[in-house]
Design an enzyme around this catalytic site. Structure first.
Site, PDB file in Angstrom:
ATOM      1  CG  ASP A  76      -5.035   3.403 -10.555  1.00 50.30           C
ATOM      2  OD1 ASP A  76      -6.099   3.026 -11.048  1.00 50.30           O
ATOM      3  OD2 ASP A  76      -4.924   4.488  -9.977  1.00 50.30           O
TER       4      ASP A  76
ATOM      5  CD  GLU B 192      -7.203   7.418  -6.398  1.00 60.53           C
ATOM      6  OE1 GLU B 192      -6.377   8.222  -6.830  1.00 60.53           O
ATOM      7  OE2 GLU B 192      -7.882   6.675  -7.117  1.00 60.53           O
TER       8      GLU B 192
END
Length: 924
Positions: free
Chosen positions: A493, A562
Site C-alpha cells: 500500500d 488488486e
C-alpha cells in the site's frame, strides 16, 4: 477468549485468503477437517491434554559432502507446561513426556489440529472458540538427529521462524531470539563443535507472533486470523554436512540476445568459504548440461571469496540457440541445471545445485506512467490472481499444484504473493507450469508500520531495519534463479522510505537480482525507484459489470495490482460444509448481518452492498437455493467483465490496460469473499466467468460502447473469422441478428471490433439476452459468449467513489430472468480412465425444449454416488447457455481416486433448468 482482529484495511486493498481444501498438514500428515453436508456441528473445542501417539522420527544425517537433511519432525509443547531448564530440554535423552508430535513444517495450531485437538476450524465459528491465550507464551520445538561421523563440518540452516526463537543444540544456546527474528531471515549456524557421534538434539523456543509488531506474516482483512497468529516453524530446518570449504550462494545470471534469441550468455557465481583454521586450496568445478568449467581458489583460514565463471574467460558459457523459457501459452518451460563441487586435496568438500531458466523480463513505465511487462521481447497483459496459502500455513504440494492448475485453466498467467511467500517447492511448480509470480512484502502490518501515511503503525527499531534487510537478502537469493519470478514488490500500500529502500536495493544488488523491482503495489513513489507504475484504486466490494470499462478509478487502464467486485458466494455444496443451518438462514435473509466467514474488518464484515445489488437487479431471493443461484449469475457477469475490459483495452493506443490482479485467486479458509474458487476447490460463477473471459481467442460484448470485439491472446494472427450477435427477449424471441465476415485479429493480445449493436432495438425492454458466436473459416465455433443485459443500465455515482467501491444509484433491471420459462436439458455421460489414474468424463448437454426459451447458465457438476462434488476437476467449458435444439459436449478431468473408486455421476442444473443427475458409466 480474546481473538485479536486485523485492523480494517484502509487502503485500496481488499484481501482474501483462498480456501485450503488440502487435508494434509505440513510435512504430509493427513488431517480430515471437513464436515459432511447435513452433519451435526462438531464440538467447538477440546482442550489438548496428551501428545499425538508416536514420537517424531529421529533424523539420520549422513556425512557426504553437500548433504542437506531436513529434520523429520518435532516434539512440541507450551513453555507454560515445561518446568525443566532449556539445557535439559535441548539435551539428548530428554523424555518430552506428554509433548505433541508435529510435522517438520508446522505452526503450533496446525500441529494441534493434526492431533484432533480442536473441532473443524473451517466450520461455523469453531475457529473463534480456540483460546488465543494458549499461544501467548513461547512454545518449545525439539528434534533429534544422529550422525556417525562428527568429524565432518555440521551446520544448522533454516528460515521460516514465526516470530523469533532462542536456538539450542545439545544443551547449549547457539542463538538468541534477538538474533533469530523474522519469518524470512535465513540463518546458518556452525554447530560442528557441539555435534557428537550418535544422537544430537536441536531445540527452538519459539516466541509468540504479532504481525503488527514483528516482520512476519499477517492476514490483514483477508479472513479470520488463526488464534496462534501462525507461530511456529513453517519452513524446513536443515542439517548440512561438508568438508573444510563450503559452497554457498550459487546462482546463474543470464543475458538473452533480443530480439533474435539466438544466443545467451551465462555467468555462474558462488561463494567459497573456508571454515577451517588452516589455509586451503579449493577447486570449484561445475556443469550446466554438457558445458563444464573449473577454477582453483586459494583461501586463508576462515576466508571467503566469490568465485565467478563468466563468458569472457569461459567462452563455453555463451550458448547458441538456447532453450528459452516462456510463460504458459507463449512457449515452453525448459530449465537448466547447475551443479557445482568444491574439492580440497582431491576430496569433495561441498556441492551445490541450482535450477534456472533463460529468459528476459522488462517492465518499464509506458507513456501514461503504467508498468508494462514484456517477456523475451513480447509484451503481455498481466492477468493475475492474488494468492493465499492455507490459513495455518500447512504445506501440501498436491493441493498447491491443483490450485496452480486451476490458475492455468482460468487463462491466468500470473500470481501475486503479497507476503506469505511460499517455500521453494511452490516456485519449482510455477517454473514448471509457466506461471509468472509477483512476490512482495505485505501491507498494513509491521512491514509498513514505518511508512503507512496517516494510518497508525508500529515504528521500526534499529533491529527491525536489520531484520528487513536480511529478509530481502534471503528472499532475493532464494528466488533469483526461478524464471517464473518476474518482479519483487518492496512495498504494497505504501512505498518504503529512503532508508528502507536503500537497504532493500543494497540487498537485491548484492544478490544479483535480475528482475524489475517495484516500489509499491499502489500509485506511490520511492526516492530511487521513482513511480511504481501501479494503481490500487479498488474496488474491493460490489460494483456492476459496466464499472470496469471506464478508464478511471479501478477501470481497465494501467496496472491494477488488486481489485474485484468483492463477495463470492460459494456453491450450495460448499456453503453446507462451512456454515450451520442457522447461519445459512441468516445468509440469504439479512444483508446487514455480520458474516464471520467474510472478514474481521468492519468495512467488509457484512454482505450489504452485494445483497442489495442482488435484490435490486435480480429480485429479492425467495430462499437459500434462489440466493445462491442468483449469486452465481452475479459473480459470473462481474468477473467476466473485469477480465474482458482489461483484455479489450490492452491494445489501446491511449491509456492502455497493462495488468490486473483479481483480488483474490483463492482463500485459505472457508470464505464468502475475494476468491475465484473456494477452499474445497469447487467452482461457481466466478470461476467460469474468468475462464470464459480469458479464452485464447475470445468474442465479447462491450458494456460501454455496445461493440462486439474479438480479442486474440495467441501468438499468431487470426483470420477468416465470422462474428455474429443475436439479441433475444426472455421468452426466446429473436429481435436482432447481425454477422460480420472476414474478421482479422492481430496476435499477442490484439483486438478487432467486428460489430456494434444499435442503441435501441425494437421489441426489447427491461431484461434481454445477447448471444455472441465466433466461427472460423471452416464454420466451426471457436468462441461463444452469452450476456444477460438490460435496457435500464446500472448507473454509477463516480463522484462519491470510496477507496473500496463506487456507489450505484440505480440498478440494471434483470428481474425478467425470473420469468423465463423452464428449458429441459438432456444429458448423457461416460467416463474413461487412463493408465496414469486420470479420469475423463464426457458430457453431452442438449436443450430439448419444443419452444423458444434458451437454457441459461447450465452447470454440470461431477459428483460421487453419494452426491458429493468430485474435486478438483477441470472442465473444458461449463455454465453454458443453450438455445432449443442446440447441444454441446464438455469434458471433465479429475483423478479417478477422487471419485471414490467408482464411476462418477453428473449433476446438471441451471437458471431455468430442473436439476437432474445422470450416471457417467465407465468405458474402456
Amino acid at each position: 477468549m480474546f481473538l485479536r482482529q486485523a485492523p480494517p484495511r484502509r487502503r485500496a486493498t481488499a484481501r482474501v485468503r483462498p480456501a485450503l481444501t488440502a487435508l494434509l498438514a505440513a510435512g504430509g500428515l493427513l488431517v480430515a477437517l471437513c464436515v459432511p453436508a447435513g452433519a451435526a456441528p462438531p464440538s467447538p473445542h477440546r482442550t489438548p491434554t496428551a501428545a499425538d501417539p508416536g514420537r517424531p522420527a529421529v533424523t539420520r544425517v549422513g556425512a557426504a559432502a553437500g548433504t542437506a537433511t531436513p529434520l523429520a519432525g518435532f516434539a512440541v509443547q507450551s513453555s507454560a507446561q515445561v518446568t525443566d531448564s532449556p539445557a535439559a530440554v535441548s539435551s539428548p535423552g530428554y523424555p518430552a513426556t506428554g509433548w505433541y508430535s508435529m510435522a517438520r513444517r508446522s505452526t503450533v495450531l496446525a500441529g494441534l489440529l493434526a492431533t484432533g485437538a480442536y473441532a473443524d476450524p473451517f466450520y461455523s465459528t469453531n475457529l473463534r472458540n480456540i483460546p488465543a491465550a494458549d499461544f501467548a507464551v513461547p512454545w518449545w520445538y525439539r528434534s533429534d538427529f544422529t550422525v556417525a561421523d562428527p568429524a565432518a563440518r555440521t551446520y544448522l540452516d533454516f528460515s521460516g521462524v514465526v516470530s523469533a526463537a532462542d536456538v539450542y543444540v545439545n544443551g547449549t544456546r547457539i542463538a538468541t531470539k534477538d538474533q533469530v527474528a523474522g519469518a524470512y531471515t535465513r540463518h546458518e549456524l556452525d554447530i560442528t563443535d557441539l555435534v557428537k557421534a550418535g544422537t544430537n538434539t536441536v531445540a527452538f523456543k519459539v516466541q509468540p507472533n504479532d504481525p503488527r509488531e514483528n516482520l512476519t506474516m499477517g492476514w490483514i482483512d483477508w479472513l479470520q486470523p488463526p488464534p496462534d497468529e501462525n507461530m511456529g516453524l513453517v519452513r524446513d530446518v536443515l542439517v548440512r554436512r561438508g568438508g573444510p570449504v563450503a559452497l554457498r550462494d550459487a546462482h546463474v545470471t543470464t543475458s538473452l540476445a533480443l530480439p533474435s534469441m539466438s544466443s545467451a550468455e551465462l555467468t555462474v557465481k558462488a561463494e567459497a568459504r573456508n571454515d577451517s583454521g588452516a589455509p586451503a586450496a579449493a577447486t570449484v568445478s561445475g556443469t550446466i548440461g554438457p558445458v563444464s568449467f573449473s577454477r582453483t581458489v586459494e583461501l586463508a583460514a576462515h576466508e571467503k571469496k566469490t568465485v565467478t565463471f563468466a563468458p569472457s574467460d569461459h567462452p563455453q558459457l555463451r550458448l547458441d540457440h538456447p532453450r528459452v523459457w516462456w510463460p504458459a501459452g507463449m512457449g515452453g518451460q525448459p530449465l537448466y541445471d547447475l551443479d557445482l563441487t568444491a574439492t580440497v586435496a582431491g576430496v569433495a568438500s561441498d556441492t551445490a545445485h541450482e535450477t534456472f531458466g533463460v529468459r528476459d523480463v522488462k517492465a518499464p513505465l509506458n507513456a501514461d506512467g503504467a508498468r508494462r511487462y514484456s517477456v523475451n521481447g513480447r509484451p503481455l497483459l498481466i492477468k493475475a490472481g492474488g494468492w493465499s496459502p492455507d490459513v495455518f500455513l500447512r504445506w501440501d504440494a498436491r493441493y498447491v499444484e491443483d490450485r496452480l492448475k486451476y490458475a492455468l485453466d482460468l487463462g491466468l498467467n500470473t500470481i501475486r504473493l503479497e507476503g506469505h511467500i511460499e517455500p521453494d517447492e511452490f516456485f519449482d511448480l510455477t517454473d514448471r507450469y509457466g506461471i509468472l509470480t509477483l512476490p512482495g512484502w505485505e501491507c498494513c502490518d509491521k512491514w509498513e508500520g514505518q511508512v503507512n501515511g496517516d494510518e497508525t503503525g508500529d515504528p521500526w527499531t534499529a533491529a527491525d531495519y536489520k531484520v528487513a534487510k536480511d529478509s530481502m537478502a534471503a528472499e532475493a537469493a532464494r528466488l533469483r534463479d526461478h524464471p517464473s519470478v518476474v518482479s519483487f514488490l518492496i512495498g504494497s500500500d505504501f512505498a518504503p522510505d529512503a532508508t528502507i529502500e536503500k537497504n532493500y536495493l543494497d540487498a537485491l544488488k548484492a544478490a544479483d537480482w535480475p528482475n524489475p523491482v517495484v516500489p509499491a503495489a499502489s500509485a506511490k513513489s520511492s526516492p530511487v525507484l521513482g513511480r511504481s507504475g501501479m494503481k490500487m484504486t479498488g474496488p474491493y466490494d460490489w460494483v456492476p459489470p459496466n464499472y470496469w470499462y471506464a478508464k478511471r478509478e479501478g477501470g481497465a487502464t494501467g496496472f491494477n495490482s488488486e481489485t474485484s467486485a468483492g463477495p463470492d458466494i460459494p456453491t450450495l455444496d460448499t456453503l453446507r460444509r462451512m456454515m450451520s443451518p442457522s447461519e445459512l438462514e441468516t445468509l440469504w435473509k439479512d444483508p446487514t448481518a455480520k458474516q464471520y466467514h467474510r472478514s474481521p474488518s468492519s468495512t467488509f464484515g457484512d454482505l450489504r452492498l452485494f445483497d442489495n445489488a442482488l435484490s435490486g437487479r435480480y429480485g429479492r431471493p425467495t430462499g437459500l437455493a434462489d440466493y445462491v443461484r442468483k449469486a452465481q449469475l452475479a459473480r459470473y457477469e462481474a468477473v467476466r467483465a473485469q477480465y474482458e475490459a482489461y483484455g479489450r483495452n490492452f491494445s489501446d493506443a491511449a491509456k492502455p490496460a497493462t495488468g490486473v490482479v483479481h483480488w483474490m485467486l483463492n482463500s485459505g479458509w472457508t470464505s464468502l469473499h475475494w476468491q475465484l474458487f473456494d477452499r474445497y476447490l469447487d467452482q461457481g460463477g466466478a470461476y467460469f466467468g474468468a475462464k470464459k473471459a480469458n479464452e485464447p481467442l475470445h468474442i465479447q460484448y462491450s458494456y460501454d460502447s455496445r461493440e462486439v470485439v474479438v480479442v486474440n491472446n495467441r501468438h499468431d494472427a487470426a483470420t477468416g473469422l465470422t462474428a455474429r450477435v443475436s439479441l433475444y427477449d426472455t421468452k426466446g424471441a429473436r429481435k436482432y441478428d447481425k454477422s460480420a465476415t472476414g474478421v482479422r485479429v492481430p496476435a499477442d493480445g490484439g483486438k478487432a471490433t467486428a460489430l456494434t449493436v444499435p442503441g435501441g432495438v425494437g421489441g426489447l425492454s427491461g431484461t434481454y439476452l445477447a448471444k455472441l458466436v465466433l466461427t472460423d473459416a471452416a464454420g466451426q465455433e471457436v468462441s461463444r459468449n452469452v450476456y444477460w443485459l438490460s435496457t435500464e443500465p446500472d448507473v454509477l455515482d463516480w463522484d462519491n467513489t470510496d477507496w473500496y467501491y463506487t456507489p450505484t444509484t440505480s440498478y440494471a433491471d434483470l428481474t425478467g430472468l425470473s420469468g423465463m420459462d423452464q428449458a429441459p436439458v438432456s444429458a448423457t455421460a461416460a467416463t474413461a480412465t487412463a493408465p496414469d489414474g486420470t479420469a475423463t468424463t464426457t458430457v453431452t448437454l442438449r436443450n430439448t425444449s419444443a419452444g423458444r426459451t434458451p437454457a441459461l447458465l447450465v452447470d454440470a457438476h461431477l459428483v460421487t454416488g453419494a452426491g458429493k462434488p468430485v474435486l478438483p476437476v477441470r472442465w473444458s467449458d461449463n455454465q453454458i447457455s443453450l438455445w432449443p435444439g442446440e447441444s454441446m459436449t464438455l469434458t471433465a478431468t479429475c483423478r479417478a481416486a477422487d471419485a471414490g473408486g467408482s464411476a462418477p455421476s453428473v449433476r446438471v442444473s441451471g437458471w431455468n433448468t430442473t436439476t437432474r443427475t445422470v450416471a457417467a458409466n465407465r468405458v474402456s
